[in-house]
Structure formats: structure tokens, C-alpha cells
Design an enzyme around this catalytic site. Structure first.
Site, PDB file in Angstrom:
ATOM      1  N   CYS A 198     -10.422  73.039 -48.971  1.00 54.92           N
ATOM      2  CA  CYS A 198      -9.067  73.046 -49.542  1.00 54.92           C
ATOM      3  C   CYS A 198      -8.239  73.988 -48.676  1.00 54.92           C
ATOM      4  CB  CYS A 198      -9.086  73.512 -50.988  1.00 54.92           C
ATOM      5  SG  CYS A 198      -7.437  73.697 -51.720  1.00 54.92           S
ATOM      6  N   CYS A 233      -0.684  70.074 -50.245  1.00 61.73           N
ATOM      7  CA  CYS A 233      -2.092  70.080 -49.853  1.00 61.73           C
ATOM      8  C   CYS A 233      -2.156  70.499 -48.389  1.00 61.73           C
ATOM      9  CB  CYS A 233      -2.713  68.702 -50.060  1.00 61.73           C
ATOM     10  SG  CYS A 233      -4.415  68.574 -49.448  1.00 61.73           S
TER      11      CYS A 233
END
Length: 291
Positions: free
Chosen positions: A231, A90
Site C-alpha cells: 500500500c 492510492c
């Protein structure tokens, strides 16, 4: 905990409003179950977050492929999506994780490595920005991308199917360039877009609108989470896909990506690697009985 033991410590943080619950497990003795992750990430009955990050020594990781990174990285970012599923990596979470390590004195240098399921990632502090070398990226189907510019069809609620380009940054992404007549802000992303052929392990889907040279806007639906405010790896995928479609090679290697939660910088590096930079903020510390 309900059995009389003291509660579990946590820290809440975000990177461009992509938010996470960080749980320290500094001796590697207290793993999280999928049910515990879902409880922590629940926005109504829990702390709330797009994901949960367990802070654990790399040498104590359960996966052998992660333990092998211990010689380069002392700490493992054990990242779980809000639905409890394990995730490889991530980008925004990496910056939040690094910020936590520095605040706690677990790392003190301006540049250091962390372990992830997608391999070792090097982070670098640049004032308010934190840059992460996300490592190599690749087109999931280079032949199809070269022939047609896409390798998938994506059905988003309310729109006809659109071509998408699949990019692997250690985790999977499918990027869609919206037609000029479609307003990015009005697209319905509550429902998960349908990607065909269906990826075996799911995919994040990024919708992109070019704004200017080296500048794009993006919204994202993350697998196992839903639409998020940002994101990091998705921003990198969106920039790389836009660059690919434009036929660019050596020039215009830096992109600015607007997301609902703020802005991110993406740089194409030598060796088909990519760097992500942005801010990270730790907003709260506490103890929970949820896990």
C-alpha cells in the site's frame, strides 16, 4: 457485455504487487457501478485486483471537486476499492495509472499532474522508479499524538490491543508499531483489525517493524479490500509514524519500506508533504464481458 455490445477493454497492472484493473473511459461516457467493480476485482470469477481504476478525463468527472482540477491535470484516477466503494487516493495505483497514461501516449512528459479525490498529485519518472508527491499529510489528532504518542487502540487477531497513530494522507491510516516479541510475518491479518475509536469512514491499518535507521518492514490491511501485498500511502504513513515516534525533524528524511510485494522509498518533503517512489508494471491487456 451480455446484451450484444462489444466487451470493455482493460489493462492489468501492479505496483509492488498491489494490483489493479484499469478501465479506459476516454470520453467519460461509461461509468462503473459498484457491482461492476466487484465483478472486475473478483479473483475467482473476475480479472482480480485490489482495486479498479477508471481512466477518465478530469473535465468529465462527476464530482465537482475533481472537475475543478482540470486546469492542472488532464486525467482523473477514478479509484475504487475491490468492494466497489469509492476511495480518495492510492499511492501504488497512482504510479500504475501514470505508467498507463505514458504507454498510451495520453501523457508524454517525464513529469505531469493527475487528478484524484484527494487533490492534484504530481508524478515524476526517474528511470525505473516513479515518484509521486502525495501532498500534505497530517496527524488526525495532533494533541493526543504529542501527549501519548498515539490516538487509537488497535485490536489485531491473536494480539492484545496495541496503540496506534492515525495519519491522514488524503485517505485514512492507523499505524501500529509491533512489540519486539511479535513476529511481523506471523501476525494474522485475514481479519480486519478493530480500531477504537472507530473511524467514521474506516481506515487502513499498517503494522510496522523497524529494521535499521531509515528502514522498516510493513504489512497492511486495507479498508474495503483486506490484506494486500503493498500500500503506497500506507508505506508513507508507516514511515511518517516511525519518524514521529523517533522524535526526528530535519534529519533522516528518507525511508525504505519493505512490503511483501517489494520495496518503496518514502521522502519527507518541505511543507509537511511526503513523496512515494517505486516501480509500476503493466502485465496484461484484454477485453472483458464482466462490465
Amino acid at each position: 457485455m451480455t446484451d450484444g455490445r462489444p466487451g470493455r477493454a482493460f489493462t492489468k497492472g501492479h505496483g509492488t504487487e498491489n494490483d489493479f484493473v484499469l478501465v479506459p473511459d476516454l470520453d467519460g461516457s461509461d461509468d462503473l457501478t459498484a457491482q461492476q467493480v466487484r465483478a472486475l476485482a473478483n479473483r475467482r470469477a473476475g480479472i482480480g485486483g485490489d482495486g479498479v481504476i477508471r481512466v477518465v478525463p478530469t473535465s468529465a468527472a462527476t464530482e465537482e471537486s475533481v472537475r475543478e482540477q482540470a486546469g492542472e491535470a488532464r486525467w482523473f484516477m477514478d479509484y475504487r476499492n475491490a468492494d466497489g466503494g469509492l476511495a480518495e487516493m492510492c499511492g501504488n495505483g497512482t504510479r500504475v495509472f501514470a505508467t498507463y497514461l505514458r504507454r498510451e501516449g495520453l501523457e508524454t512528459a517525464d513529469e505531469f499532474a493527475i487528478a484524484t479525490r484527494a487533490g492534484v498529485k504530481v508524478v515524476r519518472f526517474e528511470g525505473e522508479l516513479i515518484a509521486v508527491d502525495l501532498g500534505p499529510w497530517r496527524l488526525a489528532d495532533r494533541e493526543a499524538a504529542q501527549q501519548k504518542g498515539s490516538d487509537a487502540m488497535v485490536k489485531v487477531a491473536g494480539l492484545d490491543p496495541l496503540p496506534g497513530l492515525s495519519i491522514d494522507l488524503g485517505n485514512p491510516h492507523t499505524v501500529v508499531a509491533l512489540p519486539d516479541e511479535v513476529d511481523l510475518e506471523r501476525v494474522r491479518l485475514r481479519e480486519a483489525p478493530e480500531v477504537m475509536p472507530r473511524p467514521a469512514h474506516g481506515t487502513n491499518v499498517e503494522l510496522v517493524r523497524p529494521l535499521a535507521a531509515g528502514h522498516i518492514a510493513m504489512r497492511v490491511h486495507e479498508r474495503g479490500v483486506g490484506e494486500t501485498r503493498s500500500c503506497g500511502t500506507g508505506a508513507a504513513a508507516a514511515a511518517l509514524a516511525t519518524r514521529w515516534w523517533a522524535g526526528e525533524t530535519a534529519h533522516n528524511t528518507t525511508w525504505w519500506v519493505d512490503v511483501p510485494g517489494g520495496g518503496l522509498r518514502v521522502r519527507a518533503l518541505e511543507g509537511q508533504r511526503v513523496e512515494l517512489a517505486g516501480k509500476a508494471v503493466l502485465v496484461a491487456d484484454g477485453t472483458t464481458t464482466l462490465a
